[in-house]
Design an enzyme around this catalytic site. Sequence first.
Site, mmCIF file in Angstrom:
data_model
loop_
_atom_site.group_PDB
_atom_site.id
_atom_site.type_symbol
_atom_site.label_atom_id
_atom_site.label_comp_id
_atom_site.label_asym_id
_atom_site.label_seq_id
_atom_site.Cartn_x
_atom_site.Cartn_y
_atom_site.Cartn_z
ATOM 1 C CG ASP A 8 20.282 50.168 66.116
ATOM 2 O OD1 ASP A 8 20.534 48.962 66.313
ATOM 3 O OD2 ASP A 8 20.604 50.749 65.062
ATOM 4 C CB CYS A 70 19.521 46.828 68.231
ATOM 5 S SG CYS A 70 21.095 46.014 67.896
ATOM 6 C CB THR A 72 22.853 42.760 67.428
ATOM 7 O OG1 THR A 72 22.931 42.636 66.010
ATOM 8 C CG2 THR A 72 24.119 42.278 68.070
ATOM 9 C CB CYS A 178 20.176 43.682 60.591
ATOM 10 S SG CYS A 178 21.228 45.091 61.017
HETATM 11 N N1 DGL Z 1 20.940 47.315 63.737
HETATM 12 C C1 DGL Z 1 21.413 46.258 64.532
HETATM 13 C C2 DGL Z 1 20.571 45.005 64.423
HETATM 14 O O1 DGL Z 1 19.392 45.092 64.182
HETATM 15 C C3 DGL Z 1 22.844 45.857 64.503
HETATM 16 C C4 DGL Z 1 23.885 46.501 63.766
HETATM 17 C C5 DGL Z 1 25.232 46.272 64.401
HETATM 18 O O2 DGL Z 1 25.565 47.056 65.269
HETATM 19 O O3 DGL Z 1 25.915 45.300 64.038
HETATM 20 O O4 DGL Z 1 21.057 43.919 64.630
#
Ligand code: DGL
Length: 250
Positions: A8, A70, A72, A178
Amino acid sequence: MTNIGVFDSGLGGIAVLNELAKKNDANFYYLGDNLRVPYGNRPKEEIKKFAIELVTFLERFDIDFYIIACNTISVTCKDYLIEHFKKKFIAITDMAVEASLEYEGDYLALATKATISSHYIKNKIEAKKDATVYEMAALKLVDLIEEGYLEGPDLDEALREYLYPANDKALENIILGCTHYPLIKDQIQKNLTCQANIIDPAIYLADKLDLRSGEKGVNIFMTKKSAKTERLIDQIMEVDYKLNYLGDIK
Ligand code: DGL
C-alpha cells in the site's frame, strides 16, 4: 508455507495486513510507502511506476501471490502488474465489490480521487444488481490519518462533508473504498445520522483466504522512519510483527 506480498502507499494496508494475519497462517511481507503517500491524488503513470517499484522490492521474498492492499493501485494498474510480474494479484477493490454485493440497498462508496474517477466500484456493482452507488472522493482523509488524526474536530468536519450523500438520502451501506478508512471506522459511524452498514473489504478478504498451516510470520517494511508511523502501526497490529525501514526502495 505460503509467502504473501502485501503493499500500500502507507498505513492503510497495515489494517488489511492485520485482518489477514489475525485469521490466516502464512509468511506476510508488507511494504508501505509512507515516504510518498498519498498516491490517490497522483497521475496514473506515476502510480504505476511506484507500484512496479513496490512489487520489485517484494519479489526478493519468493512471493507466491500478492494482495494489493491499496484501492488506488488496484484500479490504476492491477492488470499491468499481473502482466509485468506474471503472478497472481488479489485486488482489495475486487473484494470491496464482492463484499458489497452481499448487502441490500444503495451504497455510498468513499475512496480517493483516483479510485472514484475510475468509477470501478460503482460500475461493477451496478452491473450486477439493481442498486445505486453514490460516490465521494474523500480528498483529505488519507493525509489526516497518516498524520495520526484518527479522531478530532478536523476529522469530524471532513467526515460530515464526505458522508453528506449517505446522511441526506439515508443510504443503507457505506463502502470503505480506501484501505486507510477502516482506521477511522468509529468516527465514520459517529458522523452518520442514518443506520448504515459499514463495509470493510479487508475483513471479507481475510475470511475468504482461509490459510491454516499453524505457523505465521509478519514482516513490515516502511519507506520512511517516523515515530508517529511506528506508534500507529503498534496501535493497529494485533499480532506479532517485525518492523524494518528502507529509505528509498531498491
Ligand atoms: N490506501 C490507499 C487506497 O486504498 C490510498 C491512499 C493514498 O495513498 O492516497 O486507495
